[in-house]
Design a protein around this motif. Structure first.
Motif, mmCIF file in Angstrom:
data_model
loop_
_atom_site.group_PDB
_atom_site.id
_atom_site.type_symbol
_atom_site.label_atom_id
_atom_site.label_comp_id
_atom_site.label_asym_id
_atom_site.label_seq_id
_atom_site.Cartn_x
_atom_site.Cartn_y
_atom_site.Cartn_z
ATOM 1 N N ASP A 20 0.841 -1.199 0.000
ATOM 2 C CA ASP A 20 0.000 0.000 0.000
ATOM 3 C C ASP A 20 0.876 1.248 0.000
ATOM 4 N N ASP A 52 -3.311 -0.168 -8.005
ATOM 5 C CA ASP A 52 -4.318 0.033 -6.962
ATOM 6 C C ASP A 52 -5.388 1.021 -7.426
ATOM 7 N N ASP A 55 -7.546 -0.580 -10.116
ATOM 8 C CA ASP A 55 -8.467 -1.540 -9.501
ATOM 9 C C ASP A 55 -9.659 -0.831 -8.856
ATOM 10 N N ARG A 56 -9.394 0.273 -8.150
ATOM 11 C CA ARG A 56 -10.478 1.036 -7.518
ATOM 12 C C ARG A 56 -11.406 1.633 -8.574
ATOM 13 N N GLN A 57 -10.832 2.147 -9.660
ATOM 14 C CA GLN A 57 -11.655 2.718 -10.720
ATOM 15 C C GLN A 57 -12.522 1.645 -11.375
ATOM 16 N N ALA A 59 -13.590 -1.124 -9.941
ATOM 17 C CA ALA A 59 -14.618 -1.476 -8.966
ATOM 18 C C ALA A 59 -15.712 -0.417 -8.945
ATOM 19 N N ASP A 60 -15.320 0.846 -9.026
ATOM 20 C CA ASP A 60 -16.283 1.945 -9.034
ATOM 21 C C ASP A 60 -17.168 1.862 -10.275
ATOM 22 N N ALA A 65 -17.628 -0.043 -5.529
ATOM 23 C CA ALA A 65 -16.696 0.818 -4.793
ATOM 24 C C ALA A 65 -17.076 0.893 -3.323
ATOM 25 N N ALA A 68 -16.059 5.949 0.592
ATOM 26 C CA ALA A 68 -14.861 6.703 0.965
ATOM 27 C C ALA A 68 -15.291 8.012 1.598
ATOM 28 N N GLU A 74 -8.959 10.544 -8.498
ATOM 29 C CA GLU A 74 -8.164 9.361 -8.835
ATOM 30 C C GLU A 74 -7.584 9.451 -10.241
#
Length: 108
Positions: A20, A52, A55-57, A59-60, A65, A68, A74
């Motif tokens: 991370d 990372d 991956d978040r984008q 998922a969103d 997502a 947060a 991002e």
């Protein structure tokens, strides 16, 4: 060890930092500025950070997502991370000898 601005590396476990990078570095420029890292280490951290974000984008985009507290730009951050990767890829480790790199590692 002198503190590097933007760096919160309170561990000697590089694998923990790789897991991370955003938890240890305020921005990709802090990774570039960390003189304790080799070229390969900087690349690894930056590539992990980029993955990372991607991956978040994803998922969103798929509606998965996590909530947060504050929405971070991002896309802008990913651009900065990718620019940092390009910068490191243009460098060589030739400017820093192996002895100096080992010494930096030992004196962290």
């Amino acid at each position: 060890m002198a503190a590097t601005p933007g760096v919160n590396v309170d561990t000697n476990d590089f694998e923990q930092v790789v897991a991370d990078p955003a938890a240890f570095y305020l921005d990709p420029e802090a990774i570039l500025a960390d003189s304790n890292l080799s070229r390969a280490e900087r690349l690894r951290l930056l590539r992990e950070w980029a993955q990372d974000i991607a991956d978040r984008q994803n998922a969103d985009n798929e509606g998965m997502a996590a909530e947060a507290p504050a929405k971070v730009d991002e896309t802008g951050l990913l651009r900065r991370v990718n620019a940092a990767i390009e910068r490191v890829e243009g460098e060589t480790d030739a400017s820093i000898g192996i002895i100096e790199r080992v010494w930096r590692r030992l004196t962290r």
